[in-house]
Design a protein around this motif. Structure first.
Motif, PDB file in Angstrom:
ATOM      1  N   ARG A 113       0.869  -1.172   0.000  1.00 22.13           N
ATOM      2  CA  ARG A 113       0.000   0.000   0.000  1.00 22.13           C
ATOM      3  C   ARG A 113       0.907   1.223   0.000  1.00 22.13           C
ATOM      4  NH1 ARG A 113      -4.846   1.241   4.273  1.00 22.13           N
ATOM      5  NH2 ARG A 113      -5.852   2.770   2.953  1.00 22.13           N
ATOM      6  N   TRP A 114       0.823   2.015  -1.069  1.00 20.02           N
ATOM      7  CA  TRP A 114       1.644   3.203  -1.236  1.00 20.02           C
ATOM      8  C   TRP A 114       0.819   4.449  -0.949  1.00 20.02           C
ATOM      9  CZ3 TRP A 114       6.778   2.977  -1.992  1.00 20.02           C
ATOM     10  CH2 TRP A 114       7.310   1.750  -2.386  1.00 20.02           C
ATOM     11  N   CYS A 115       1.425   5.382  -0.210  1.00 20.75           N
ATOM     12  CA  CYS A 115       0.716   6.601   0.169  1.00 20.75           C
ATOM     13  C   CYS A 115       1.421   7.827  -0.385  1.00 20.75           C
ATOM     14  CB  CYS A 115       0.635   6.712   1.687  1.00 20.75           C
ATOM     15  SG  CYS A 115      -0.296   5.369   2.435  1.00 20.75           S
ATOM     16  N   LYS A 116       0.614   8.729  -0.932  1.00 22.98           N
ATOM     17  CA  LYS A 116       1.138  10.008  -1.387  1.00 22.98           C
ATOM     18  C   LYS A 116       1.248  10.910  -0.168  1.00 22.98           C
ATOM     19  CE  LYS A 116       0.669  13.579  -4.813  1.00 22.98           C
ATOM     20  NZ  LYS A 116      -0.094  14.071  -5.965  1.00 22.98           N
ATOM     21  N   VAL A 117       2.450  11.447   0.061  1.00 28.00           N
ATOM     22  CA  VAL A 117       2.705  12.268   1.240  1.00 28.00           C
ATOM     23  C   VAL A 117       3.468  13.531   0.846  1.00 28.00           C
ATOM     24  CG1 VAL A 117       2.780  10.267   2.794  1.00 28.00           C
ATOM     25  CG2 VAL A 117       4.898  11.131   1.810  1.00 28.00           C
ATOM     26  N   SER A 118       3.446  14.497   1.749  1.00 27.03           N
ATOM     27  CA  SER A 118       4.312  15.672   1.637  1.00 27.03           C
ATOM     28  C   SER A 118       4.948  15.888   3.007  1.00 27.03           C
ATOM     29  CB  SER A 118       3.522  16.905   1.202  1.00 27.03           C
ATOM     30  OG  SER A 118       2.498  17.206   2.126  1.00 27.03           O
ATOM     31  N   LEU A 119       6.114  16.495   3.013  1.00 24.84           N
ATOM     32  CA  LEU A 119       6.783  16.776   4.285  1.00 24.84           C
ATOM     33  C   LEU A 119       6.016  17.853   5.036  1.00 24.84           C
ATOM     34  CD1 LEU A 119      10.545  16.863   3.244  1.00 24.84           C
ATOM     35  CD2 LEU A 119       9.254  14.979   4.266  1.00 24.84           C
ATOM     36  N   LYS A 120       5.887  17.689   6.340  1.00 23.70           N
ATOM     37  CA  LYS A 120       5.173  18.686   7.150  1.00 23.70           C
ATOM     38  C   LYS A 120       5.891  20.037   7.081  1.00 23.70           C
ATOM     39  CE  LYS A 120       3.765  19.975  11.762  1.00 23.70           C
ATOM     40  NZ  LYS A 120       4.109  19.886  13.160  1.00 23.70           N
ATOM     41  N   GLN A 121       7.213  20.007   7.169  1.00 25.07           N
ATOM     42  CA  GLN A 121       7.990  21.241   7.213  1.00 25.07           C
ATOM     43  C   GLN A 121       8.229  21.857   5.834  1.00 25.07           C
ATOM     44  OE1 GLN A 121       8.543  22.768   9.949  1.00 25.07           O
ATOM     45  NE2 GLN A 121       7.952  21.123  11.311  1.00 25.07           N
ATOM     46  N   SER A 122       7.973  21.084   4.783  1.00 24.48           N
ATOM     47  CA  SER A 122       8.222  21.568   3.433  1.00 24.48           C
ATOM     48  C   SER A 122       7.167  20.951   2.514  1.00 24.48           C
ATOM     49  CB  SER A 122       9.631  21.174   3.002  1.00 24.48           C
ATOM     50  OG  SER A 122       9.952  21.744   1.780  1.00 24.48           O
ATOM     51  N   ARG A 123       5.960  21.510   2.523  1.00 26.38           N
ATOM     52  CA  ARG A 123       4.793  20.900   1.866  1.00 26.38           C
ATOM     53  C   ARG A 123       4.961  20.726   0.361  1.00 26.38           C
ATOM     54  NH1 ARG A 123      -0.648  23.106   4.485  1.00 26.38           N
ATOM     55  NH2 ARG A 123      -1.309  20.954   4.291  1.00 26.38           N
ATOM     56  N   GLY A 124       5.895  21.448  -0.237  1.00 26.28           N
ATOM     57  CA  GLY A 124       6.130  21.306  -1.669  1.00 26.28           C
ATOM     58  C   GLY A 124       6.863  20.024  -2.029  1.00 26.28           C
ATOM     59  N   VAL A 125       7.466  19.379  -1.038  1.00 27.51           N
ATOM     60  CA  VAL A 125       8.188  18.128  -1.271  1.00 27.51           C
ATOM     61  C   VAL A 125       7.180  16.994  -1.129  1.00 27.51           C
ATOM     62  CG1 VAL A 125      10.068  16.637  -0.518  1.00 27.51           C
ATOM     63  CG2 VAL A 125      10.327  19.120  -0.402  1.00 27.51           C
ATOM     64  N   LYS A 126       6.835  16.360  -2.279  1.00 22.34           N
ATOM     65  CA  LYS A 126       5.814  15.316  -2.298  1.00 22.34           C
ATOM     66  C   LYS A 126       6.366  14.057  -2.937  1.00 22.34           C
ATOM     67  CE  LYS A 126       2.021  18.579  -2.639  1.00 22.34           C
ATOM     68  NZ  LYS A 126       0.881  19.053  -3.399  1.00 22.34           N
ATOM     69  N   GLY A 127       5.832  12.929  -2.498  1.00 22.65           N
ATOM     70  CA  GLY A 127       6.219  11.663  -3.084  1.00 22.65           C
ATOM     71  C   GLY A 127       5.404  10.541  -2.474  1.00 22.65           C
ATOM     72  N   TYR A 128       5.846   9.305  -2.695  1.00 18.57           N
ATOM     73  CA  TYR A 128       5.132   8.117  -2.232  1.00 18.57           C
ATOM     74  C   TYR A 128       6.014   7.305  -1.295  1.00 18.57           C
ATOM     75  CZ  TYR A 128       1.703   9.043  -5.855  1.00 18.57           C
ATOM     76  OH  TYR A 128       0.718   9.614  -6.615  1.00 18.57           O
ATOM     77  N   VAL A 129       5.398   6.798  -0.232  1.00 13.47           N
ATOM     78  CA  VAL A 129       6.088   5.920   0.719  1.00 13.47           C
ATOM     79  C   VAL A 129       5.194   4.726   1.035  1.00 13.47           C
ATOM     80  CG1 VAL A 129       7.421   7.810   1.772  1.00 13.47           C
ATOM     81  CG2 VAL A 129       5.233   7.163   2.755  1.00 13.47           C
ATOM     82  N   SER A 130       5.796   3.686   1.571  1.00 19.24           N
ATOM     83  CA  SER A 130       5.036   2.508   1.974  1.00 19.24           C
ATOM     84  C   SER A 130       4.249   2.808   3.248  1.00 19.24           C
ATOM     85  CB  SER A 130       5.982   1.336   2.220  1.00 19.24           C
ATOM     86  OG  SER A 130       5.287   0.258   2.813  1.00 19.24           O
ATOM     87  N   TRP A 131       2.970   2.423   3.242  1.00 19.90           N
ATOM     88  CA  TRP A 131       2.079   2.594   4.385  1.00 19.90           C
ATOM     89  C   TRP A 131       2.614   1.887   5.629  1.00 19.90           C
ATOM     90  CZ3 TRP A 131      -1.909   4.934   6.546  1.00 19.90           C
ATOM     91  CH2 TRP A 131      -2.649   4.279   7.527  1.00 19.90           C
ATOM     92  N   ALA A 132       3.349   0.812   5.448  1.00 22.75           N
ATOM     93  CA  ALA A 132       3.822  -0.013   6.565  1.00 22.75           C
ATOM     94  C   ALA A 132       4.712   0.760   7.531  1.00 22.75           C
ATOM     95  CB  ALA A 132       4.571  -1.233   6.029  1.00 22.75           C
ATOM     96  N   TYR A 133       5.268   1.884   7.103  1.00 22.18           N
ATOM     97  CA  TYR A 133       6.188   2.652   7.939  1.00 22.18           C
ATOM     98  C   TYR A 133       5.592   3.964   8.453  1.00 22.18           C
ATOM     99  CZ  TYR A 133       9.572  -0.669   6.234  1.00 22.18           C
ATOM    100  OH  TYR A 133      10.232  -1.832   5.945  1.00 22.18           O
ATOM    101  N   LEU A 134       4.272   4.075   8.424  1.00 24.69           N
ATOM    102  CA  LEU A 134       3.621   5.298   8.884  1.00 24.69           C
ATOM    103  C   LEU A 134       2.711   5.019  10.077  1.00 24.69           C
ATOM    104  CD1 LEU A 134       2.540   6.870   5.475  1.00 24.69           C
ATOM    105  CD2 LEU A 134       4.587   7.375   6.827  1.00 24.69           C
ATOM    106  N   GLN A 135       2.716   5.957  11.020  1.00 26.68           N
ATOM    107  CA  GLN A 135       1.844   5.878  12.188  1.00 26.68           C
ATOM    108  C   GLN A 135       1.168   7.236  12.349  1.00 26.68           C
ATOM    109  OE1 GLN A 135       3.924   5.096  15.841  1.00 26.68           O
ATOM    110  NE2 GLN A 135       2.072   5.033  17.039  1.00 26.68           N
TER     111      GLN A 135
END
Length: 98
Positions: free
Chosen positions: A74-96
């Motif tokens: 399961r891949w999630c589209k995310v952006s950095l909290k401190q730099s919202r312009g930085v966007k990409g995809y990460v594995s859901w397994a490593y997010l809480q």
């Protein structure tokens, strides 16, 4: 006929619950579970075949926008909290969720 109506209602209710659960996933999440000498790879697309944009260590806070299943991951589209312009995809397994 009665069973068909009950089955249709049950499917509608379960589908609604599933959509609410997915909607509740958005928001701030923290990277967890990455080995101490490694980083979670933020990629340009939802899969390991996409270019690595950055490495995110444990504790990095990201804003989750959406998730999609690609193969067994399961891949999630995310952006950095401190730099919202930085966007990409990460594995859901490593997010809480935080």
């Amino acid at each position: 006929m009665r069973r068909a109506v009950i089955a249709a209602l049950a499917a509608t209710v379960l589908g609604s619950i599933a959509m609410q659960a997915d909607a509740g996933e958005t928001g701030l999440h923290e990277v967890i579970g990455v080995e101490d000498d490694d980083m979670l790879k933020m990629r340009a697309g939802p899969g390991t075949g996409y270019k690595i944009l950055l490495g995110l260590p444990n504790g990095t806070v990201v804003r989750l926008h959406s998730c999609d299943q690609t193969g067994s991951t399961r891949w999630c589209k995310v952006s950095l909290k401190q730099s919202r312009g930085v966007k990409g995809y990460v594995s859901w397994a490593y997010l809480q969720k935080i």
